[in-house]
Scaffold this active site. Structure first.
Site, PDB file in Angstrom:
ATOM      1  N   GLU A  64      35.449  44.161  48.541  1.00 65.65           N
ATOM      2  CA  GLU A  64      34.291  43.977  47.668  1.00 65.65           C
ATOM      3  C   GLU A  64      34.529  42.800  46.729  1.00 65.65           C
ATOM      4  O   GLU A  64      35.652  42.575  46.272  1.00 65.65           O
ATOM      5  CB  GLU A  64      34.054  45.259  46.863  1.00 65.65           C
TER       6      GLU A  64
ATOM      7  N   ASP B 141      32.592  41.356  43.263  1.00 68.34           N
ATOM      8  CA  ASP B 141      31.605  41.865  42.316  1.00 68.34           C
ATOM      9  C   ASP B 141      31.167  40.895  41.235  1.00 68.34           C
ATOM     10  O   ASP B 141      32.002  40.260  40.570  1.00 68.34           O
ATOM     11  CB  ASP B 141      32.187  43.072  41.559  1.00 68.34           C
TER      12      ASP B 141
ATOM     13  N   GLU C 111      28.915  42.089  37.993  1.00 69.17           N
ATOM     14  CA  GLU C 111      28.232  43.186  37.314  1.00 69.17           C
ATOM     15  C   GLU C 111      27.893  42.744  35.894  1.00 69.17           C
ATOM     16  O   GLU C 111      28.743  42.171  35.202  1.00 69.17           O
ATOM     17  CB  GLU C 111      29.090  44.454  37.276  1.00 69.17           C
TER      18      GLU C 111
ATOM     19  N   GLU D 146      39.908  43.082  37.251  1.00 72.23           N
ATOM     20  CA  GLU D 146      38.743  42.770  36.442  1.00 72.23           C
ATOM     21  C   GLU D 146      38.974  41.555  35.536  1.00 72.23           C
ATOM     22  O   GLU D 146      40.034  41.414  34.933  1.00 72.23           O
ATOM     23  CB  GLU D 146      38.369  43.964  35.549  1.00 72.23           C
TER      24      GLU D 146
ATOM     25  N   TRP E 257      30.182  54.401  30.349  1.00 69.72           N
ATOM     26  CA  TRP E 257      31.254  53.411  30.215  1.00 69.72           C
ATOM     27  C   TRP E 257      30.780  51.978  29.979  1.00 69.72           C
ATOM     28  O   TRP E 257      31.534  51.151  29.446  1.00 69.72           O
ATOM     29  CB  TRP E 257      32.138  53.411  31.468  1.00 69.72           C
TER      30      TRP E 257
END
Length: 302
Positions: A106, A108, A110, A135, A200
């Protein structure tokens, strides 16, 4: 550089504007109906304007999402997005590539909403064989709700580059030579969604979604996909394209598949460093509290 105030200068300026407009319209003209399908949301996602616009909405019952009809193994994907305006706390707008299954890969983008007047957090991550934990987060240097902006993923066998309006913000290199997995064998679809994550998403879950502001809406205004399409017969790109040893810089346009071996040139590297110095708010590679047994090995390799 300002152009001279002469008939020739005016002509050149007009031609430049025409070229820029033509490029913009080419991206905007992409047809969501032909390339994507709404996958969930029970009518909360809509394709409008003859396929030129797609909107996703979120209310207290459900969010919504869409996915590409095709799968890809490497490519350059651009998506134009206008994020949820106003008080977007608790909401997450996404655009990402993913394979399927518990051991999925994946890539990402976001966008974590916030209270009115507070900046969005752009959250990026890279998964391989079901494992993420890579991250990096940024604030943006513009209002992402006022207009469409282009968010890009360049994914080739050597690196993944995340960009915003053509400015690179993150590079994840293939350093399998030191034991760091890299997504290169699982074809992925393009996905996007708008959903509630107020446990979160905003300030660690301290700020909850204000449902009196619902429905929340994010808009996708155009896209460009220059990628290796994957079918049951394999990749649409040749083996020689996938394994070519030549490299092209971030400004090269010599081939429609120049992205396959593209890397950051010195100017692009400087622009990325500027973003990371001024707008990065979290980097897993430097989180000593999280990785008390030693920082990830790619930290020293990057």
């Amino acid at each position: 550089m300002a152009l001279p105030s002469t008939p020739l200068g005016s002509l050149v300026a007009s031609l430049l504007l025409l070229l820029l407009t033509a490029n913009f319209l080419a991206t905007k003209a992409s047809d969501f109906n032909k390339n994507f399908q709404l996958t969930w949301g029970d009518g909360r996602g809509k394709i409008l304007n003859n396929g030129k616009l797609l909107t996703l909405s979120l209310d207290k019952i459900s969010g919504s999402g869409f996915a590409s009809k095709n799968q890809y193994l490497f490519g350059k994907i651009d998506m134009q997005i206008k994020l949820v305006p106003g008080d977007s706390a608790g909401t997450v707008t996404t655009y990402y590539l993913s394979s399927i299954g518990p051991n999925h890969d994946e890539i990402d983008f976001e966008f974590l909403g916030n209270q009115s007047g507070q900046p969005y957090t752009l959250h990026t991550n890279v998964f391989n064989q079901g494992k993420g934990n890579r991250e990096q987060q940024f604030h943006l240097w513009f209002d992402p709700t006022a207009d469409f902006h282009t968010y890009s993923v360049l994914w080739n066998p050597r690196r993944i580059i995340f960009s915003v309006d053509g400015t690179p913000i993150r590079e994840f290199k293939n350093v399998e030579s030191i034991g760091v997995p890299f997504p290169k064998s699982q074809p992925m679809r393009i996905y996007a969604s708008l959903w509630n994550a107020d446990d979160w998403a905003t300030q660690g879950g301290r700020i909850k979604t204000d449902w009196t502001k619902a429905p929340f809406t994010a808009s996708y205004g155009g896209f460009s996909v220059n990628a290796c399409k994957w079918t049951s017969r394999g990749s649409s790109c040749t083996a020689s394209q996938s394994s070519a040893s030549t490299t092209s810089t971030a400004t090269s346009r010599s081939s429609s598949n120049s992205w396959m071996n593209q890397e950051l040139d010195s100017t692009s590297q400087e622009r990325m460093n500027w973003v990371r110095k001024n707008y990065m708010i979290y980097n897993y590679c430097t989180d000593k509290g999280r990785f008390s047994q030693g920082l990830p090995p790619e930290y020293n390799a990057s």
